[in-house]
Each structure stands twice: as structure tokens, then as C-alpha cells.
Enzyme design. Structure first.
Site, PDB file in Angstrom:
ATOM      1  N   LYS A 180      19.104   5.268  -1.548  1.00  0.00           N
ATOM      2  CA  LYS A 180      19.301   3.840  -1.281  1.00  0.00           C
ATOM      3  C   LYS A 180      18.432   3.044  -2.233  1.00  0.00           C
ATOM      4  O   LYS A 180      17.211   3.001  -2.099  1.00  0.00           O
ATOM      5  CB  LYS A 180      18.945   3.468   0.157  1.00  0.00           C
ATOM      6  CG  LYS A 180      19.422   2.035   0.501  1.00  0.00           C
ATOM      7  CD  LYS A 180      18.675   1.417   1.660  1.00  0.00           C
ATOM      8  CE  LYS A 180      17.329   0.864   1.279  1.00  0.00           C
ATOM      9  NZ  LYS A 180      17.420  -0.328   0.368  1.00  0.00           N
ATOM     10  N   GLY A 232       7.456   2.001  -1.797  1.00  0.00           N
ATOM     11  CA  GLY A 232       7.564   0.593  -1.463  1.00  0.00           C
ATOM     12  C   GLY A 232       6.299   0.084  -0.809  1.00  0.00           C
ATOM     13  O   GLY A 232       5.205   0.631  -1.019  1.00  0.00           O
ATOM     14  N   ALA A 236       6.369  -1.472   5.133  1.00  0.00           N
ATOM     15  CA  ALA A 236       7.595  -0.698   5.351  1.00  0.00           C
ATOM     16  C   ALA A 236       7.277   0.778   5.521  1.00  0.00           C
ATOM     17  O   ALA A 236       7.901   1.472   6.331  1.00  0.00           O
ATOM     18  CB  ALA A 236       8.554  -0.908   4.183  1.00  0.00           C
ATOM     19  N   GLU A 254       4.919   6.701  -0.939  1.00  0.00           N
ATOM     20  CA  GLU A 254       4.113   6.174  -2.046  1.00  0.00           C
ATOM     21  C   GLU A 254       4.106   4.668  -1.867  1.00  0.00           C
ATOM     22  O   GLU A 254       5.121   4.005  -2.057  1.00  0.00           O
ATOM     23  CB  GLU A 254       4.714   6.606  -3.393  1.00  0.00           C
ATOM     24  CG  GLU A 254       3.750   6.442  -4.559  1.00  0.00           C
ATOM     25  CD  GLU A 254       3.833   5.080  -5.197  1.00  0.00           C
ATOM     26  OE1 GLU A 254       2.964   4.225  -4.849  1.00  0.00           O
ATOM     27  OE2 GLU A 254       4.731   4.850  -6.000  1.00  0.00           O
ATOM     28  N   CYS A 288       2.415  -0.484  -8.958  1.00  0.00           N
ATOM     29  CA  CYS A 288       1.602  -0.201  -7.775  1.00  0.00           C
ATOM     30  C   CYS A 288       0.174   0.218  -8.098  1.00  0.00           C
ATOM     31  O   CYS A 288      -0.729  -0.032  -7.312  1.00  0.00           O
ATOM     32  CB  CYS A 288       2.281   0.869  -6.923  1.00  0.00           C
ATOM     33  SG  CYS A 288       2.717   2.372  -7.828  1.00  0.00           S
ATOM     34  N   GLU A 387      -2.730  -6.648  -1.741  1.00  0.00           N
ATOM     35  CA  GLU A 387      -1.917  -6.378  -2.929  1.00  0.00           C
ATOM     36  C   GLU A 387      -1.081  -7.611  -3.247  1.00  0.00           C
ATOM     37  O   GLU A 387      -0.309  -8.097  -2.420  1.00  0.00           O
ATOM     38  CB  GLU A 387      -1.015  -5.175  -2.695  1.00  0.00           C
ATOM     39  CG  GLU A 387      -0.207  -4.807  -3.931  1.00  0.00           C
ATOM     40  CD  GLU A 387       0.668  -3.586  -3.710  1.00  0.00           C
ATOM     41  OE1 GLU A 387       0.742  -2.746  -4.623  1.00  0.00           O
ATOM     42  OE2 GLU A 387       1.286  -3.476  -2.630  1.00  0.00           O
TER      43      GLU A 387
END
Length: 482
Positions: A180, A232, A236, A254, A288, A387
Site C-alpha cells: 500500500k 511512517g 501511526a 521504521e 527520517c 520531529e
């Protein structure tokens, strides 16, 4: 994608299938803010069909192929992707604003390299090994088997390569995949599907369903999915982790990061600041592992603030299709607004903006944010702890190495980080003391052959390297008497 490209089918069971739903997902140019295409949004029925196809392909032979046979499939897949590398790079740049010079490697060539790496690795990895039993005499066969059907969920910042972080080792291990993509970056996955068809990848081995949060949640909890792999946000990731924990389902997460660049007192200022352009601002900071908390000795603070300010303000901003542009637009209007709101919070926390701080004056459209540097702030500020995922840096003073390491570790995240010094041995000693999953000495770059992942709120599990392959394998011990 200079003109509107409308996709009308999903890639399921080795071919194109009309969606069972009627909704579409627009593809919006972050440069022009205009619609440049659309893809169909999958329904739950489409996810059911994709998972069923993956389950059938897994049981009907993909898992039973020899390692050499699967490696051959991966190499053909890599060849077809390589022939489409420029198309895919340009598609990603059109979708999310990544500078084309970066996209050519990260989104064009890197997925090809990963497929070839895992083809070589699985070919060299035995399915079984024999061990001498302990404490009783005998032999144990330790067997590596694929975990089954993988639900893979990819982000929008590096959609092609981060999808392949999951696809390549999963297929090499003998798993099948339902991918997805992020709704912001679904168009490039059609290039992936076209390459899979041209390579003759067996039907159902790879399936792609477009959708947002609801489709992702449905895939994660699907009863016929055996493992989930997600890249992500930490928020989530928490939700996915809860579902997989309840289902006793293996998961790789991750997640976010708020990494530090520790500049030691012996560092070369010019070389360090030049290196920070990549280590702290790659892809407009939408990476990230970026070192966005820059820790500087108090005695050299003003010099580094000036140099980092000059470097950040000198980066060319503009059309990401321009080879010379280093800072493109952010991926979406929603994300740009979030980054701008974080900059406002930094000002409210008492930080001083030394460059940037808003939208570039010369751009009346596009989701742009200027590279922004904050000084005069400490590690307790929200912009030093949360972040931001944009081109925003905080420069923080420290007094002594122990305090620098303490500041670096004073974070809920632990994904990346760097140290800058003229003494590499000293740099390695610092790296050993920082609580993180990866770390660079005088630079930062991923190594396909070494594990990547985080600690604390930056994730669970590892991708890349042999460890990334092992994440898609289940171990079975077969005991034999002497």
C-alpha cells in the site's frame, strides 16, 4: 507527468484490475499545486482480492522455488526497473518535490541495487544448516522458511526505495507482498507494476492497493496477512504495533527521528558545515534520519551559527526538475502548513531565526518552505524534541563532551545521528555512547549490507542487510537423535 495522467486500474494477481470502489485519489503537483493525475482508491474488496492473490501465489509455488530460482526472478525484475529508472525518478519528483538529482539515485537506481543485493544474498544463504545437539547427542536441522504474506506500507518521502526495503527481502525470502503506497505518492508504483509484468514476475507475488488510513488499517488487520512492514510516523506506528501485538503478528516499524549532529571541539568548520547540507537537509529535510539538532561547543557557537546559516541560505530553491536545485517544495500543502506551524512554535519558544522562517518571497505558488535555522534555544524546546520533517535546524550549545552526549540521548527518538571530528577514533567512541540505531562519523549514508532501524520511539526491527532478510524468515528446528 507534465500533463494529467489518469490511472484507472489496480495491479492485483499479476495484471490490471478495475477497482471495486468508485473513489479516486488525486495526484497533486507540489510545485504548481495543480492536479496532474489520479489513481483509483482501493476498496476493502480490492484488498481482499490482493491478499487472496498473494496467499495463492505463496502456496502454489513461490515459497517452494529454490533460492537460485527466486534470485533469477529478482534480477529480471531489477533489469526491468533499471530500464525505467529515469521515468520513475521523474514521476516521484512530480509527486513529492524531491530534487531530480537525488531522485535519480534514491528512487531510480537504489531500488534496482536492492533487488540485486537480495538476489545475491538469498542465493548465497542456505535454507538449512545442521547443528550438533546440546546437551544430548544428536543433530538439529535449523531451517529458514518464509513468513508468508506481507502487508507492506510505504511513506511518501522516498516512496520507491522505501517500498523496496520491504519488497526485495520479502520476495527473496519466499514471501509474497501486498503493497500500500502513500496516497500522496501512488503514481510511481505503476512504474513498479509495469516492470513486474515485463519481468514475468509470477501472478500474485506482488500486488499494489492504493488508499489512505482506512485501507492501511484493513490491510494491517487482515486475517490472511502474516507479517506487516511499515515506514511512517511514530503515531501511526503505535497503532499498527497495537494491532499486530493483539494478533501476535510479526511487525517491522521504521518510524520517526530527531537525530543529533555532535560537532566536537576539534572539528573542521568548513568541512563539517558542508557535510551537514546532506546529513541535515537532504530532500528538504523530509528524511527520517536527518541530524536536525546540531550540538556545538559553547566556545565555537557563534562561528558555527554563522556558518550553518550561510550554508542553509545558499542552497538553491526551486523547480525540483532543475538539476541544480537542492531544495524543492514539500510534498503536500498539509505538510507545509505543519512545518510552518512548527517554525511559529520555535519563535514562541524564544528561538532566534537566523535564516528562513517562512515561504520564499519569490514563489507565489508551490509548497515551499525556506531552509530555516534556529539559534539561542535549548533541548527543552518543542522544535528540538518533536520531529518536524522539514528544512528546519536547531543549533544548541553544550559545555563538554559528556553534556553533548547527554543532550543527544535526551530524546524519545533514536534513529540516526552523526559526529564531526578530525579524529575518527574519537568519533567512533562517541558513536558507541549515543542511543540510536545508526550513526555516521563525518558523514551519514545507508549501507545496503548493514541493518537500519531505530530504538525507542524510532521503531522496532531492522531493514537492510542480512538482518533485513531474516525479518521475513521464520526459524524451524528439526531434532534428530544420534
Amino acid at each position: 507527468m507534465s500533463t494529467e495522467t489518469v490511472r484507472t486500474h489496480l495491479f492485483i494477481d499479476g495484471g490490471w484490475r478495475e477497482s471495486a470502489g468508485t473513489e479516486t485519489i488525486p495526484v497533486i503537483s507540489p510545485l504548481t499545486e495543480e492536479r496532474i493525475g489520479s489513481v483509483p482508491e482501493a476498496s476493502v474488496d480490492d484488498v481482499d482480492a490482493a491478499v487472496a492473490a498473494a496467499r495463492a501465489a505463496y502456496r502454489s509455488g513461490w515459497r517452494d522455488l529454490s533460492h537460485a530460482e527466486r534470485a533469477a526472478h529478482l534480477r529480471r525484475f531489477a533489469d526491468e526497473l533499471e530500464s525505467r529508472a529515469e521515468e520513475r525518478a521523474r514521476t516521484v519528483t512530480s509527486e513529492n518535490g524531491m530534487p531530480i538529482a537525488l531522485a535519480r539515485f534514491a528512487e531510480g537506481q537504489a531500488p534496482v541495487q536492492l533487488l540485486r543485493y537480495y538476489a545475491d544474498l538469498i542465493e548465497a544463504t542456505p535454507a538449512e544448516e545442521e547443528r550438533t545437539s546440546t546437551p544430548l547427542p544428536g543433530t538439529t536441522i535449523v531451517r529458514r522458511e518464509p513468513v508468508g504474506v506481507v502487508g507492506a506500507i510505504a511513506p511518501w518521502n522516498f516512496p520507491a526505495v522505501l517500498s523496496m526495503f520491504k519488497i526485495a527481502p520479502a520476495l527473496a525470502a519466499g514471501c509474497t507482498v501486498v503493497l500500500k503506497p502513500s496516497p500522496e505518492t501512488s503514481a510511481d508504483s505503476y512504474v513498479l507494476a509495469e516492470a513486474a509484468i515485463a519481468a514475468g514476475l509470477p501472478s500474485g507475488v506482488l500486488n499494489i492497493v492504493n488508499g489512505g488510513t482506512e485501507i492501511g488499517q484493513y490491510l494491517v488487520a487482515h486475517p490472511q496477512v502474516d507479517k506487516v512492514a511499515f515506514t511512517g510516523s511514530t503515531a501511526a506506528g503505535r497503532q499498527i504495533g497495537r494491532v499486530c501485538g493483539e494478533l501476535i503478528r510479526p511487525v517491522t516499524l521504521e518510524l520517526g527521528g530527531k537525530s543529533s549532529a555532535l560537532i566536537l571541539d576539534d572539528a573542521d568548520l568548513e568541512q563539517t558545515v558542508a557535510g551537514l547540507a546532506s546529513a541535515s537537509l537532504l530532500n528538504s529535510g523530509q528524511t527520517c534520519y536527518m541530524s536536525t539538532r546540531i550540538l556545538v561547543p559553547e566556545s565555537r557557537y557563534d562561528n558555527y551559527v554563522d556558518a550553518i546559516t550561510a550554508m542553509s541560505s545558499s542552497l538553491p530553491i526551486g523547480d525540483p526538475m532543475d538539476e541544480n536545485v537542492a531544495v524543492g517544495p514539500l510534498a503536500s500543502e498539509r505538510h507545509r502548513n505543519r512545518v510552518l506551524s512548527m517554525i511559529d512554535r520555535g519563535r514562541n519558544d524564544g528561538g532566534t531565526v537566523t535564516t528562513g522562517g517562512g515561504r520564499p518571497a519569490d514563489f507565489d505558488r508551490g509548497f515551499f518552505v525556506e531552509p530555516t535555522v534556529f539559534a539561542g534555544i535549548d533541548n527543552s524546546a518543542s522544535i528540538a524534541r518533536e520531529e518536524i520533517f522539514g528544512p528546519v535546524l536547531t543549533v544548541i550549545a553544550y559545555d563538554g563532551l559528556d553534556e553533548a552526549i547527554s543532550i543527544a540521548n535526551d530524546s524519545s527518538y533514536g534513529l540516526g545521528g552523526t559526529v564531526w571530528t578530525t579524529d575518527p577514533d574519537r568519533g567512533v567512541d562517541v558513536a558507541r555512547r549515543v542511543e540510536t540505531g545508526s550513526f555516521g562519523v563525518n558523514y551519514y549514508n545507508l549501507d545496503w549490507g548493514s541493518p537500519f532501524g531505530g530504538v525507542k520511539e524510532s521503531g522496532v526491527g531492522r531493514e537492510l542487510g542480512p538482518e533485513g532478510l531474516a525479518a521475513y524468515q521464520s526459524l524451524k528446528s528439526i531434532f534428530l537423535p544420534a
